[in-house]
Design a protein around this motif. Structure first.
Motif, PDB file in Angstrom:
ATOM      1  N   LEU A 149       0.834  -1.203   0.000  1.00  0.00           N
ATOM      2  CA  LEU A 149       0.000   0.000   0.000  1.00  0.00           C
ATOM      3  C   LEU A 149       0.867   1.250   0.000  1.00  0.00           C
ATOM      4  N   ALA A 150       1.939   1.250   0.789  1.00  0.00           N
ATOM      5  CA  ALA A 150       2.832   2.414   0.849  1.00  0.00           C
ATOM      6  C   ALA A 150       3.473   2.656  -0.514  1.00  0.00           C
ATOM      7  N   ARG A 151       3.901   1.582  -1.184  1.00  0.00           N
ATOM      8  CA  ARG A 151       4.498   1.730  -2.512  1.00  0.00           C
ATOM      9  C   ARG A 151       3.474   2.300  -3.501  1.00  0.00           C
ATOM     10  N   ALA A 152       2.251   1.775  -3.449  1.00  0.00           N
ATOM     11  CA  ALA A 152       1.209   2.254  -4.369  1.00  0.00           C
ATOM     12  C   ALA A 152       0.901   3.727  -4.119  1.00  0.00           C
ATOM     13  N   LEU A 153       0.824   4.139  -2.862  1.00  0.00           N
ATOM     14  CA  LEU A 153       0.562   5.540  -2.539  1.00  0.00           C
ATOM     15  C   LEU A 153       1.704   6.433  -3.014  1.00  0.00           C
ATOM     16  N   ARG A 154       2.941   5.982  -2.808  1.00  0.00           N
ATOM     17  CA  ARG A 154       4.099   6.742  -3.266  1.00  0.00           C
ATOM     18  C   ARG A 154       4.062   6.919  -4.785  1.00  0.00           C
ATOM     19  N   ASP A 155       3.742   5.845  -5.465  1.00  0.00           N
ATOM     20  CA  ASP A 155       3.666   5.908  -6.933  1.00  0.00           C
ATOM     21  C   ASP A 155       2.555   6.873  -7.376  1.00  0.00           C
ATOM     22  N   ASP A 156       1.407   6.808  -6.710  1.00  0.00           N
ATOM     23  CA  ASP A 156       0.294   7.696  -7.060  1.00  0.00           C
ATOM     24  C   ASP A 156       0.636   9.158  -6.786  1.00  0.00           C
ATOM     25  N   LEU A 157       1.295   9.428  -5.650  1.00  0.00           N
ATOM     26  CA  LEU A 157       1.680  10.804  -5.326  1.00  0.00           C
ATOM     27  C   LEU A 157       2.693  11.336  -6.324  1.00  0.00           C
ATOM     28  N   THR A 158       3.626  10.500  -6.691  1.00  0.00           N
ATOM     29  CA  THR A 158       4.632  10.906  -7.672  1.00  0.00           C
ATOM     30  C   THR A 158       3.947  11.235  -9.002  1.00  0.00           C
ATOM     31  N   ALA A 159       3.003  10.426  -9.408  1.00  0.00           N
ATOM     32  CA  ALA A 159       2.283  10.663 -10.665  1.00  0.00           C
ATOM     33  C   ALA A 159       1.484  11.953 -10.585  1.00  0.00           C
ATOM     34  N   LEU A 160       0.873  12.219  -9.453  1.00  0.00           N
ATOM     35  CA  LEU A 160       0.104  13.446  -9.292  1.00  0.00           C
ATOM     36  C   LEU A 160       1.000  14.675  -9.321  1.00  0.00           C
ATOM     37  N   VAL A 199       3.872  15.009 -10.812  1.00  0.00           N
ATOM     38  CA  VAL A 199       4.409  15.212 -12.161  1.00  0.00           C
ATOM     39  C   VAL A 199       3.361  15.921 -13.028  1.00  0.00           C
ATOM     40  N   THR A 200       2.111  15.593 -12.903  1.00  0.00           N
ATOM     41  CA  THR A 200       1.076  16.195 -13.745  1.00  0.00           C
ATOM     42  C   THR A 200       0.717  17.613 -13.308  1.00  0.00           C
ATOM     43  N   HIS A 201       1.072  18.055 -12.113  1.00  0.00           N
ATOM     44  CA  HIS A 201       0.712  19.387 -11.633  1.00  0.00           C
ATOM     45  C   HIS A 201       1.905  20.303 -11.440  1.00  0.00           C
ATOM     46  N   ILE A 202       3.035  19.991 -11.969  1.00  0.00           N
ATOM     47  CA  ILE A 202       4.212  20.862 -11.844  1.00  0.00           C
ATOM     48  C   ILE A 202       4.075  21.971 -12.890  1.00  0.00           C
ATOM     49  N   PRO A 203       4.169  23.247 -12.472  1.00  0.00           N
ATOM     50  CA  PRO A 203       4.053  24.358 -13.451  1.00  0.00           C
ATOM     51  C   PRO A 203       5.259  24.387 -14.368  1.00  0.00           C
ATOM     52  N   ASP A 204       5.038  24.924 -15.592  1.00  0.00           N
ATOM     53  CA  ASP A 204       6.150  25.009 -16.551  1.00  0.00           C
ATOM     54  C   ASP A 204       7.014  26.214 -16.193  1.00  0.00           C
ATOM     55  N   ALA A 205       8.019  26.533 -17.026  1.00  0.00           N
ATOM     56  CA  ALA A 205       8.971  27.593 -16.742  1.00  0.00           C
ATOM     57  C   ALA A 205       8.280  28.956 -16.652  1.00  0.00           C
ATOM     58  N   ARG A 206       7.132  29.211 -17.323  1.00  0.00           N
ATOM     59  CA  ARG A 206       6.420  30.487 -17.280  1.00  0.00           C
ATOM     60  C   ARG A 206       5.541  30.597 -16.053  1.00  0.00           C
ATOM     61  N   GLY A 207       5.390  29.483 -15.294  1.00  0.00           N
ATOM     62  CA  GLY A 207       4.540  29.498 -14.129  1.00  0.00           C
ATOM     63  C   GLY A 207       3.143  29.074 -14.416  1.00  0.00           C
ATOM     64  N   ALA A 208       2.873  28.674 -15.672  1.00  0.00           N
ATOM     65  CA  ALA A 208       1.536  28.251 -16.036  1.00  0.00           C
ATOM     66  C   ALA A 208       1.379  26.778 -15.731  1.00  0.00           C
ATOM     67  N   PRO A 209       0.207  26.357 -15.275  1.00  0.00           N
ATOM     68  CA  PRO A 209       0.009  24.932 -15.020  1.00  0.00           C
ATOM     69  C   PRO A 209       0.117  24.137 -16.305  1.00  0.00           C
TER      70      PRO A 209
END
Length: 172
Positions: free
Chosen positions: A144-155, A157-167
């Motif tokens: 379960l801990a591994r699955a949660l870590r993987d899910d958090l990492t995936a989340l 990565v998808t919400h990191i803003p680009d260099a301009r600060g835009a989502p």
């Protein structure tokens, strides 16, 4: 039942050693008696010679000779018998000690095997009971801990803003 058989074997070995010691002691006694008989024959020959010559002094000399020879033979017999019995006793003690050591080692190995069987059975039963109750095991929690870590990492990565600060866009 196996333990009583080992004790019976140990007792039988002790009896055998005792019988062997008796047999050898009887044989040694027989040999010593034969030596005494031969010494008696030699003394008788000396007596015959002295008596043939006559005289009280010679008879007294003969008595002292006989007495000294008998005492010497008795000391020899006692010493040889004592040495023989000590050797037989030590041999018996060594054999019994070896048998006891072997038995102790066998019991130690059996106890260790029994402990391992009990550990395995208890572990397996605890696992079955946890599964029946629906409780999570360490392995379940680690997965379960591994699955949660993987899910958090995936989340993340998808919400990191680009260099301009835009989502990030959904298309990328």
């Amino acid at each position: 039942m196996a333990q009583s058989l080992d004790l019976k074997r140990l007792l039988a070995t002790g009896r055998q050693l005792t019988e062997t010691g008796r047999t050898q002691a009887v044989q040694l006694g027989t040999e010593l008696v034969e030596q005494g008989r031969q010494a008696t024959e030699q003394i008788s020959a000396a007596v015959d010679e002295l008596v043939g010559r006559g005289g009280r002094d010679r008879v007294e000399e003969l008595r002292q000779t006989v007495r000294a020879e008998v005492q010497q033979q008795l000391r020899t017999v006692a010493s040889e018998l004592k040495e023989h019995l000590v050797a037989q006793g030590q041999l018996a003690a060594d054999r019994i000690a070896a048998a006891v050591d072997a038995r102790d080692e066998q019991q130690r190995k059996h106890a260790e095997e029994l402990r391992e069987v009990v550990r395995t059975e208890v572990r397996d039963e605890v696992q079955r009971q946890l599964a029946a109750l629906g409780l999570a095991t360490r392995e379940d929690l680690a997965a379960l801990a591994r699955a949660l870590r993987d899910d958090l990492t995936a989340l993340q990565v998808t919400h990191i803003p680009d260099a301009r600060g835009a989502p990030p866009s959904v298309d990328s």
